[in-house]
Design a protein around this motif. Sequence first.
Motif, PDB file in Angstrom:
ATOM      1  N   ASP A 146       1.367 -28.743 -16.181  1.00 46.36           N
ATOM      2  CA  ASP A 146       1.829 -29.304 -14.901  1.00 46.36           C
ATOM      3  C   ASP A 146       1.480 -30.791 -14.881  1.00 46.36           C
ATOM      4  N   ASP A 201     -13.260 -29.950 -10.781  1.00 44.46           N
ATOM      5  CA  ASP A 201     -11.955 -30.187 -10.162  1.00 44.46           C
ATOM      6  C   ASP A 201     -11.983 -31.595  -9.660  1.00 44.46           C
ATOM      7  N   SER A 216      -9.730 -35.553  -8.920  1.00 45.35           N
ATOM      8  CA  SER A 216      -8.451 -36.060  -8.443  1.00 45.35           C
ATOM      9  C   SER A 216      -7.664 -36.841  -9.470  1.00 45.35           C
ATOM     10  N   HIS A 217      -8.343 -37.470 -10.427  1.00 44.80           N
ATOM     11  CA  HIS A 217      -7.617 -38.431 -11.256  1.00 44.80           C
ATOM     12  C   HIS A 217      -7.237 -37.893 -12.630  1.00 44.80           C
ATOM     13  N   LEU A 253      -5.542 -37.073  -2.751  1.00 46.97           N
ATOM     14  CA  LEU A 253      -6.703 -37.091  -3.629  1.00 46.97           C
ATOM     15  C   LEU A 253      -7.930 -36.674  -2.834  1.00 46.97           C
ATOM     16  N   PRO A 254      -8.770 -35.820  -3.387  1.00 46.87           N
ATOM     17  CA  PRO A 254     -10.018 -35.513  -2.691  1.00 46.87           C
ATOM     18  C   PRO A 254     -10.913 -36.743  -2.731  1.00 46.87           C
ATOM     19  N   GLY A 304       2.017 -30.174  -7.397  1.00 44.30           N
ATOM     20  CA  GLY A 304       0.625 -30.391  -7.798  1.00 44.30           C
ATOM     21  C   GLY A 304       0.042 -31.640  -7.163  1.00 44.30           C
ATOM     22  N   GLU A 305       0.902 -32.627  -6.910  1.00 40.84           N
ATOM     23  CA  GLU A 305       0.373 -33.885  -6.382  1.00 40.84           C
ATOM     24  C   GLU A 305      -0.229 -33.731  -4.994  1.00 40.84           C
ATOM     25  N   TYR A 306       0.190 -32.689  -4.260  1.00 44.36           N
ATOM     26  CA  TYR A 306      -0.389 -32.493  -2.934  1.00 44.36           C
ATOM     27  C   TYR A 306      -1.556 -31.501  -2.951  1.00 44.36           C
ATOM     28  N   GLY A 307      -1.651 -30.753  -4.035  1.00 44.47           N
ATOM     29  CA  GLY A 307      -2.817 -29.902  -4.210  1.00 44.47           C
ATOM     30  C   GLY A 307      -2.937 -28.752  -3.233  1.00 44.47           C
ATOM     31  N   GLU A 330       1.114 -32.812 -12.510  1.00 44.14           N
ATOM     32  CA  GLU A 330       0.237 -33.246 -11.431  1.00 44.14           C
ATOM     33  C   GLU A 330      -1.131 -32.581 -11.473  1.00 44.14           C
ATOM     34  N   GLN A 331      -1.156 -31.311 -11.787  1.00 41.00           N
ATOM     35  CA  GLN A 331      -2.422 -30.582 -11.825  1.00 41.00           C
ATOM     36  C   GLN A 331      -2.542 -29.854 -13.161  1.00 41.00           C
ATOM     37  N   ARG A 344       7.760 -37.697  -9.733  1.00 35.85           N
ATOM     38  CA  ARG A 344       7.648 -37.406  -8.310  1.00 35.85           C
ATOM     39  C   ARG A 344       8.940 -37.655  -7.564  1.00 35.85           C
ATOM     40  N   ILE A 359      -5.293 -25.876  -3.921  1.00 32.96           N
ATOM     41  CA  ILE A 359      -6.375 -26.419  -4.746  1.00 32.96           C
ATOM     42  C   ILE A 359      -7.427 -27.064  -3.849  1.00 32.96           C
ATOM     43  N   TYR A 360      -6.965 -27.933  -2.941  1.00 35.64           N
ATOM     44  CA  TYR A 360      -7.900 -28.530  -1.994  1.00 35.64           C
ATOM     45  C   TYR A 360      -7.833 -27.724  -0.699  1.00 35.64           C
TER      46      TYR A 360
END
Lengths: 312, 348, 193, 202, 275
Positions: E149, E169, E171-172, B245-246, B131-134, E151-152, C86, B137-138
């Motif tokens: 999740d 949507d 980022s933070h 992050l976007p 999820g951290e890289y998305g 992260e997301q 992570r 999503i992005y």
Amino acid sequence: MQRKRVVEPEDKIREIPAVVFLFRSCTGSLEYPGTESAVTETLRCLEVEPVTDPDQTCCSGYLLTCSAHTPEVSLAVTARNLALVERKGLDTYVFCNGCYGYLKELSHILLHNQEYLEGANELIARWGYHYAGKTRIFHVQEMWYRLRERIAAKVVRPLNGLRVGVHYGCHYLARKYDILDDGGYPTFHEEIVEALGGTPVFYKERQLCCGYAVGRGFTHREEIVQPHLFKKLKNARDSGVELITTVCPGCNVALDREQPNLRERYGEDFRIPVIDLAQLIALALGVPTAKLGFEANTVPLDDVLAKVGVSE
Amino acid sequence: MNESMMGKELTALVIGGGPAGIEAALKIACGGYRVVLVEKESEPGGLLRKLYSSFPRWENPSDRIGWMVDDLKRNKQIEISLESTVESVARTDNGFNVTLKNTATGGARTIDVQAVVLATGFGLMDLSAYGEYGHGIYPGVLNSLEFEERLREWSRGLGKAPKAVALIQCVGSRDRSKGYPYCSKVCCMYSAKQAGVVKDLFPEAKVYVFYIDCRAAGKGYEEFLREVIEKKHVRYVRGRPAKVLPDGGRLLVRAEDTLIGIPVEFTADVVVLAAAVVPHPETAALAKMFGAPVDEYGFIDHDLRSHAKCADRVFFAGGCGFAVDTESALSQGAAAAAEVIALFNGNG
Amino acid sequence: MDTDFYTPMRLDEVESPLQDEVEKALGIDIETCMECGKCSGGCSNAHIFDFTPRKVVQLIRLGAEETLLTMDALWVCLSCQLCVDRCPSGIDIPRIMDYLREKALREGYRPSRPAVVLFYELMCSCVERRGRVSEAPLMLRFNVLTGQYLKDLTLGIRMFLKGKLPLTAGKVKKMDEVRTLFVSWHRRSVKRG
Amino acid sequence: MRERDADRVDNLDRLVDRYHLVENLESCLQCGRCTGVCPVANLSPSYNPRQIIRDILAGNKDRWLRSEEIWRCFWCANCYTLCPMDIPFPLLMMQLRYEALENRYGEKYFLPFRRFAMRALEDGLTFTPGGARGRERIMKLRGRIGLKPWPDISEKAKQEYRELFEATGAAAWMEAIKEEEERPVALTYLQGRITDAKKKGG
Amino acid sequence: MIVAYYPGCSLEGVAREYDRSARLVCERLGFGLQEVPDWNCCGATAAHSLDHELTRGLSARNLATVGRMNLATVTTPCPGCSIRLKGAAMEAKKEGGAPEVMHLLQLLTEAAGTEKIASSVIKPLGGLRLAAYYGCLVTRPRAVARFDDPEQPRSMDRLLQALGAETVDWSHKAECCGGAFAASETSIVVDLGGQVLEAAHQAGAEALAVACPMCQVNIDTRQREVESTRGVRYDLPVFYFTQLMGLAYGFTHRAMGLKRLLVNPLPLLKRKGIL
């Protein structure tokens, strides 16, 4: 001790020249004049005639390191000095690591950058100089090594196993610039000491920089140079070194002059005398000590001289 | 090739029409035996067909695949069965009874083969675990295969030119918390290649590769990598980014430059994730049908005595065994073919 | 005399009792760290840490206990748990940080951010006395003890007026049960210290 | 705030290597041989040639211009000697020092050299003893050991030496640097020092 | 469904409105909340920073009390408390049984489900663009939280969508707000809270929804300070997600304690026709 080498000095200095150009060193003439005198005397003893030129100036390489303006000034000074030698058709022999390293480095830059070479030549052309890169630059130690057999044959005052710790100095070891010794594990100096009847001491920190070039007394004396030298001298003393020989008057200054300061800071008095290799050779070849200028040293040489059998 | 060998009616089944499979088929056919090549796609070529460029010589992989497919089609000994999959297998005394299904028409047929070469290739892991890289999503976050496609588009002048691209290595690979403790082996090189291609297409673009180790062991590989860094000016940063992050329509990559030890950020238009190499899910099923062992990740395991053999009359080549680059896939294809020919020549 | 100046670390002399400690007490195997820096890249506060989380883990391996126990990062770590999720090797860095904080206090190192520790201690003493935290008196005591009488005064008043800082809060009835926990904590700190 | 990999790195050549002497900075492998052999890095952990190269490649040149570290280099060139990629790190330091001085950082480290250089302009020789007494002492010593009291240097040499300084602008440039003004530099000598409680206690 | 309810200290103090709205909303959804009798503080960041055993003891006592209530599930609206309780439950499970610990968001999205949440809506929050802000401890650490999740996360987004609101949507979602440093290291809160606000602002959110008292306090009360440091006017109200649920279920803004928020949400809600 004989090491097998990739390049034998005999390949580079095929024939022993009868005349060489001796590049004057400011420190070697003014801080430890004994060095200048010893180099000249020794060369003469070995039947090589040194020629100097009053038109030669300071090599001024330090201006490059300390960044006094752009490199052009150092390059021009170098081109001018070397052009002088080229006129005579001689090779340049240097007895100061500073001069040696900078001449090698700056001539390398000049010869590999057409623009710089042209710029420097343009500057010096007004006096009729032109530098083309023909003169080869050697350190006198390379000459000592080439003549080691001649030296050994002429020793009249053998060193009686004096434990000599050698200091090469970094610029002598600049192996990127085609030096004769092995820059990674040099032995010329020790071999010469052996030829003189001394016992070379391979102490661990023998290749450690003297810290003079920028450090000593100029920019970071307290913080960096003193602990640095302490490390080196302590290791030398612990290895039983009785005398340190250098091939650079600059290194001499750092190693010799700084010892009282180290005593002040660390409470340890090393009292290891530091002289130039040329002075040691001259001593062994019987040159009178009066000509070697040991009185310029901060740490006196009495014990060493006694061991070699010279009474003052 | 002599008469008597031509007369032999021994057939090998090659499953998978990527470089390893094609090479195996061609070499077996050269040995004088018949080959049936099964490919699930409508076109042979495998992963190689999807690539834009190759290392370590910047060749166009389509050229090579073109020649190989031409050879394949010209060869009378080889029957190519496209859009087909293996439906079922029955072991016989000297081979297998294999039922093939045509996925387009739904038709099925059964053939007798005396040896099988598995060459089903590899795929990339599903990145939704990160999820951290998305990814997904992005829109600017791509996996490396999607990026090859993007490179192709860019080379044709399509799409918006990127100002900056970040390539992240070891996404999945070497991540035991996600269940992929292994090194995927090919990412270091293809990331360097992709980065170099971007620089070729867009010299003004800034390209950063985030790596942990650069594993460039191979003929010409290290030189290739250094060329990318020194001549093409791709910048390598040691550190695995932690988050994408976007940021105002672009993507902000956050990482630590572990060689200086400070956290850094970098804004990119495209972030490429070098996802871990995994076997195709159908590989394990196929292996089971033919009685071949698979390892804990689903890659085919080889027999004790031979590197190309995994069971009696069953051989394998290429990415179904583990991640391979093109060169290795070809050699493994040839090696499997050699085993098949040896088997046929011996006791057929 | 030798230590009057910096000398490079002697890898052959490196022993890390701390690493064994961490392994035994927390069950964390430092060796699994491959220094990818993913922890530090995403860390909320890494940009103000003196040692990034990756370095913290590596310093444990190097046995640099003093550095770890005096570093500033110890007291600006937010325990936000971003790093642990992570980490490809699943190293629980927040737990390590907790452990180091505990150890630093136990061994009497002066924390680089006394205010942070003071706040924690005030909060715990609040729990010790009442079993629950009551925020308004806690904030008040904190500001008085740190000498920042006027810090956040306007904000405090605004919050108070909004009813966000009630002066009283609930209290645990069976305080003896809670106190036992604190008694054994104090005993532990005394015994170890 | 976090560091951003700067946008300016693509013009590295122009920005850092103005004299085109360090053109292969990008080939750095980050192997750390330079740092391992560096006598200064062995004494002060915040001076780390490998990291300096890395940081400059990341576009953070300015940080180093302001630093005190660049003035610590002994110019022993051991790093250059050992570098597998032949990166002349001392020349990089040199260029950083030029730029630092242009921005008036770290002048106090330059001033001792300036003093030497200004005196050299008089004599054509450097490191001459200061003051009449020092001069006299050395001349006496030289005389005693059979050398000319003063090294053999011609007026012509001194004149030409001076003119080279003037022609390249070095003399005027050094003249312009005032001794008293200086801008502070950041970072400290022992930054990054790692200590070990066990050792200290024992 | 009867569920044990552990409010936590903040819900008696700065986050009273969270407590009140949570109870009302749960009641509406048919959850009977039984407050854990004589609960004590979980120790929060303070205790685990000072002593691990102490934290364990504090949470174990709470868990034991829950055990005596004979309920299968305990819920808490505070992520800090929930992670401590979950940790204690994990250890207790090794030695025997322990109740299921669920954060309130988890209870509502997993036990009730979005359909049920949507079916009770009376006044949909149409047109309200929200940034769902989860913070650290709702979903982290993954191994302990075992929810969504890390992260997301999507659970709160789905919940808010079920209320008729839009979610952005951004980022933070799961970055840190500065947590326990609200009083002791304010600059960190201003830095990190500022990043969160900036991201929400950039994503086009009109307000934030949170599930944690610390997040609410840090982002709401420090917003003016963030604005003056960054020189940007955000003016983003920070709602507890239960307050938004309450509004959608027809409770008054007074009942939801909206007046207690420092960044006044009423103008926004009026503009959107929700009030």
